[in-house]
Design an enzyme around this catalytic site. Structure first.
Site, PDB file in Angstrom:
ATOM      1  N   TRP A  28      47.013 -65.413  58.963  1.00 43.40           N
ATOM      2  CA  TRP A  28      47.169 -66.701  59.097  1.00 43.40           C
ATOM      3  C   TRP A  28      46.692 -67.405  60.275  1.00 43.40           C
ATOM      4  O   TRP A  28      46.478 -68.633  60.493  1.00 43.40           O
ATOM      5  CB  TRP A  28      48.578 -67.292  58.817  1.00 43.40           C
ATOM      6  CG  TRP A  28      49.285 -67.005  57.533  1.00 43.40           C
ATOM      7  CD1 TRP A  28      50.467 -66.209  57.492  1.00 43.40           C
ATOM      8  CD2 TRP A  28      48.767 -67.006  56.131  1.00 43.40           C
ATOM      9  NE1 TRP A  28      50.726 -66.067  56.234  1.00 43.40           N
ATOM     10  CE2 TRP A  28      49.915 -66.606  55.526  1.00 43.40           C
ATOM     11  CE3 TRP A  28      47.731 -67.851  55.801  1.00 43.40           C
ATOM     12  CZ2 TRP A  28      49.549 -66.811  54.176  1.00 43.40           C
ATOM     13  CZ3 TRP A  28      47.420 -67.894  54.601  1.00 43.40           C
ATOM     14  CH2 TRP A  28      48.464 -67.476  53.624  1.00 43.40           C
ATOM     15  N   HIS A  33      50.675 -69.683  61.305  1.00 41.45           N
ATOM     16  CA  HIS A  33      51.841 -69.048  61.765  1.00 41.45           C
ATOM     17  C   HIS A  33      52.573 -70.188  62.487  1.00 41.45           C
ATOM     18  O   HIS A  33      53.722 -70.140  62.176  1.00 41.45           O
ATOM     19  CB  HIS A  33      51.648 -68.061  63.040  1.00 41.45           C
ATOM     20  CG  HIS A  33      51.661 -66.417  62.443  1.00 41.45           C
ATOM     21  ND1 HIS A  33      52.169 -66.014  61.786  1.00 41.45           N
ATOM     22  CD2 HIS A  33      50.419 -65.721  62.477  1.00 41.45           C
ATOM     23  CE1 HIS A  33      51.854 -64.725  61.099  1.00 41.45           C
ATOM     24  NE2 HIS A  33      50.443 -64.530  61.776  1.00 41.45           N
ATOM     25  N   ASP A  72      50.729 -61.453  68.103  1.00 41.66           N
ATOM     26  CA  ASP A  72      49.240 -61.246  68.050  1.00 41.66           C
ATOM     27  C   ASP A  72      48.649 -61.213  69.383  1.00 41.66           C
ATOM     28  O   ASP A  72      47.409 -60.827  69.628  1.00 41.66           O
ATOM     29  CB  ASP A  72      48.519 -62.368  67.137  1.00 41.66           C
ATOM     30  CG  ASP A  72      48.667 -62.093  65.687  1.00 41.66           C
ATOM     31  OD1 ASP A  72      49.085 -60.635  65.290  1.00 41.66           O
ATOM     32  OD2 ASP A  72      48.389 -62.912  64.752  1.00 41.66           O
ATOM     33  N   ARG A  75      48.339 -57.658  72.697  1.00 43.61           N
ATOM     34  CA  ARG A  75      47.280 -56.800  72.967  1.00 43.61           C
ATOM     35  C   ARG A  75      46.291 -57.325  73.972  1.00 43.61           C
ATOM     36  O   ARG A  75      45.440 -56.452  74.652  1.00 43.61           O
ATOM     37  CB  ARG A  75      46.439 -56.396  71.773  1.00 43.61           C
ATOM     38  CG  ARG A  75      45.758 -57.384  71.087  1.00 43.61           C
ATOM     39  CD  ARG A  75      45.443 -56.885  69.425  1.00 43.61           C
ATOM     40  NE  ARG A  75      46.736 -57.354  68.521  1.00 43.61           N
ATOM     41  CZ  ARG A  75      46.872 -57.022  67.380  1.00 43.61           C
ATOM     42  NH1 ARG A  75      46.012 -56.540  66.729  1.00 43.61           N
ATOM     43  NH2 ARG A  75      47.869 -57.510  66.630  1.00 43.61           N
ATOM     44  N   HIS A  91      52.336 -55.281  61.409  1.00 42.79           N
ATOM     45  CA  HIS A  91      51.887 -56.605  60.928  1.00 42.79           C
ATOM     46  C   HIS A  91      51.384 -56.482  59.400  1.00 42.79           C
ATOM     47  O   HIS A  91      51.329 -57.482  58.762  1.00 42.79           O
ATOM     48  CB  HIS A  91      50.647 -57.023  61.847  1.00 42.79           C
ATOM     49  CG  HIS A  91      51.100 -57.221  63.133  1.00 42.79           C
ATOM     50  ND1 HIS A  91      50.956 -58.399  63.535  1.00 42.79           N
ATOM     51  CD2 HIS A  91      51.248 -56.479  64.164  1.00 42.79           C
ATOM     52  CE1 HIS A  91      51.222 -58.611  64.885  1.00 42.79           C
ATOM     53  NE2 HIS A  91      51.231 -57.406  65.354  1.00 42.79           N
ATOM     54  N   HIS A 143      57.182 -64.052  63.084  1.00 39.37           N
ATOM     55  CA  HIS A 143      55.515 -63.544  63.049  1.00 39.37           C
ATOM     56  C   HIS A 143      55.369 -62.758  61.539  1.00 39.37           C
ATOM     57  O   HIS A 143      54.531 -63.033  60.808  1.00 39.37           O
ATOM     58  CB  HIS A 143      55.097 -63.183  64.191  1.00 39.37           C
ATOM     59  CG  HIS A 143      53.582 -62.648  64.361  1.00 39.37           C
ATOM     60  ND1 HIS A 143      52.639 -63.411  64.681  1.00 39.37           N
ATOM     61  CD2 HIS A 143      52.959 -61.593  63.835  1.00 39.37           C
ATOM     62  CE1 HIS A 143      51.482 -63.205  64.325  1.00 39.37           C
ATOM     63  NE2 HIS A 143      51.295 -62.025  63.843  1.00 39.37           N
ATOM     64  N   ASP A 147      53.170 -62.913  58.189  1.00 36.33           N
ATOM     65  CA  ASP A 147      52.314 -61.920  58.031  1.00 36.33           C
ATOM     66  C   ASP A 147      52.311 -61.371  56.606  1.00 36.33           C
ATOM     67  O   ASP A 147      51.450 -61.183  55.989  1.00 36.33           O
ATOM     68  CB  ASP A 147      52.318 -60.527  58.880  1.00 36.33           C
ATOM     69  CG  ASP A 147      51.720 -60.541  60.236  1.00 36.33           C
ATOM     70  OD1 ASP A 147      50.834 -61.755  60.459  1.00 36.33           O
ATOM     71  OD2 ASP A 147      52.074 -60.046  61.228  1.00 36.33           O
ATOM     72  N   HIS A 153      47.352 -58.850  53.945  1.00 38.05           N
ATOM     73  CA  HIS A 153      48.186 -57.932  54.874  1.00 38.05           C
ATOM     74  C   HIS A 153      49.288 -57.179  53.875  1.00 38.05           C
ATOM     75  O   HIS A 153      50.119 -56.428  54.448  1.00 38.05           O
ATOM     76  CB  HIS A 153      49.085 -58.765  55.932  1.00 38.05           C
ATOM     77  CG  HIS A 153      48.389 -59.226  57.154  1.00 38.05           C
ATOM     78  ND1 HIS A 153      48.879 -58.674  58.319  1.00 38.05           N
ATOM     79  CD2 HIS A 153      47.223 -59.737  57.375  1.00 38.05           C
ATOM     80  CE1 HIS A 153      47.951 -59.069  59.331  1.00 38.05           C
ATOM     81  NE2 HIS A 153      47.131 -59.764  58.713  1.00 38.05           N
ATOM     82  N   HIS A 177      39.017 -61.330  55.138  1.00 34.72           N
ATOM     83  CA  HIS A 177      40.311 -61.501  55.821  1.00 34.72           C
ATOM     84  C   HIS A 177      40.392 -62.658  56.784  1.00 34.72           C
ATOM     85  O   HIS A 177      41.438 -63.331  56.713  1.00 34.72           O
ATOM     86  CB  HIS A 177      40.635 -60.412  56.841  1.00 34.72           C
ATOM     87  CG  HIS A 177      41.828 -60.251  57.097  1.00 34.72           C
ATOM     88  ND1 HIS A 177      42.693 -59.175  57.011  1.00 34.72           N
ATOM     89  CD2 HIS A 177      42.523 -60.600  58.349  1.00 34.72           C
ATOM     90  CE1 HIS A 177      43.902 -59.470  57.565  1.00 34.72           C
ATOM     91  NE2 HIS A 177      43.855 -60.100  58.420  1.00 34.72           N
ATOM     92  N   ASP A 181      42.856 -65.821  56.657  1.00 37.19           N
ATOM     93  CA  ASP A 181      43.543 -65.890  57.919  1.00 37.19           C
ATOM     94  C   ASP A 181      43.843 -67.404  58.249  1.00 37.19           C
ATOM     95  O   ASP A 181      44.763 -68.168  58.596  1.00 37.19           O
ATOM     96  CB  ASP A 181      43.020 -65.188  59.241  1.00 37.19           C
ATOM     97  CG  ASP A 181      43.541 -63.952  59.269  1.00 37.19           C
ATOM     98  OD1 ASP A 181      44.614 -63.671  58.286  1.00 37.19           O
ATOM     99  OD2 ASP A 181      43.156 -62.876  60.156  1.00 37.19           O
TER     100      ASP A 181
END
Length: 273
Positions: A28, A33, A72, A75, A91, A143, A147, A153, A177, A181
């Site tokens: 998303w 989200h 998200d 990382r 996720h 989240h 997802d 997903h 994807h 998203d």
């Protein structure tokens, strides 16, 4: 968890650029989200809303949308990179099976979105945990419920959730994807608040009926997503996302956002009441 106020300012300032740039391959994206979080917050009962507000206030946030994209972003932050790695597999769930039937082997060692939701709902509801742990769990719950409602997903193909399925979209190369998203959502040209207002104005969403013999709602949500991804036309034969594709599939995506918002609210009401 670092404060999301600065993140919100950055997102607002860069929104116009994000419309032209290829969105990150997260479910998303930021807009979706935040829509789910916003729709859910509108449907919280007073006790659950008060507890959500209390947990958010520990880092000066006010709305669920403020923490909806944090998982998200882990990382990309040196301080949270390891947590991002540890939760990366939570996720999504890979069915790798066109029957779209969920079973524990689909989630080895509990490393999938179905068990991720279960894990963090339990932490959120545990009043013996610290506010820091419970606030973090709240972000993951918000989240991950978003997802699991993104069809790719919980895909059935061996294509990394559509990341390996190349398409042309708005005259540029992309992949399926990314289109799901954010790409299709951005065609509305709305900020998340206005988009959530638009979806909320449609009234209460009618949720799909339980899938027997499943007694795991999180698994059902994943199965629903998988079945959407295998519907005729979802994967365009000519690898082109045109206006006709958007006209058919964007309402599907928006219905999933509405369902996710309602289900997130139901989970929080039950867990925090």
């Amino acid at each position: 968890m670092r404060s999301t106020r600065f993140r919100g300012a950055v997102v607002a300032a860069s929104f116009a650029l994000s419309l032209a740039a290829a969105p990150a391959a997260f479910a998303w994206g930021q807009v979706g989200h935040r829509i789910v979080a916003n729709l859910a917050q509108r449907q919280l009962d007073p006790k659950a809303l008060a507890e959500v507000k209390r947990l958010l206030a520990t880092e000066n946030d006010t709305d669920l949308a403020d923490i909806a994209t944090w998982p998200d972003e882990l990382r990309d932050n040196p301080d949270t990179k390891e947590l991002g790695k540890a939760t990366a597999k939570l996720h999504y769930v890979d069915f790798n099976d066109p029957t779209c039937v969920y079973s524990p082997p689909k989630c080895p060692d509990g490393q999938c979105v179905v068990e991720g939701i279960r894990k963090y709902v339990a932490i959120l509801g545990d009043r013996s945990k610290s506010d820091t742990e419970r606030r973090e769990a709240l972000s993951f719950v918000v989240h991950f419920i978003g997802d699991v409602h993104q069809p790719l997903h919980a895909g059935y193909r061996d294509d990394k959730g559509g990341n390996d399925f190349q398409v042309q979209f708005q005259g540029k190369g992309s992949n399926l994807h990314k289109v799901w998203d954010s790409g299709m959502l951005y065609t509305r040209n709305l900020q998340f608040q206005a988009y959530a207002d638009l979806l909320a104005a449609q009234g209460a969403v009618t949720l799909p009926k339980p899938i027997p013999p499943l007694d795991n709602p999180y698994a059902q949500w994943a199965e629903e997503s998988c079945k959407i991804s295998k519907a005729p036309g979802f994967y365009p034969d000519k690898h082109e996302i045109d206006d006709a594709y958007v006209a058919v599939e964007r309402p599907v995506a928006e219905e999933r956002l509405r369902e996710a918002g309602k289900r997130l609210a139901d989970v929080l009401n039950k867990t925090l009441d």
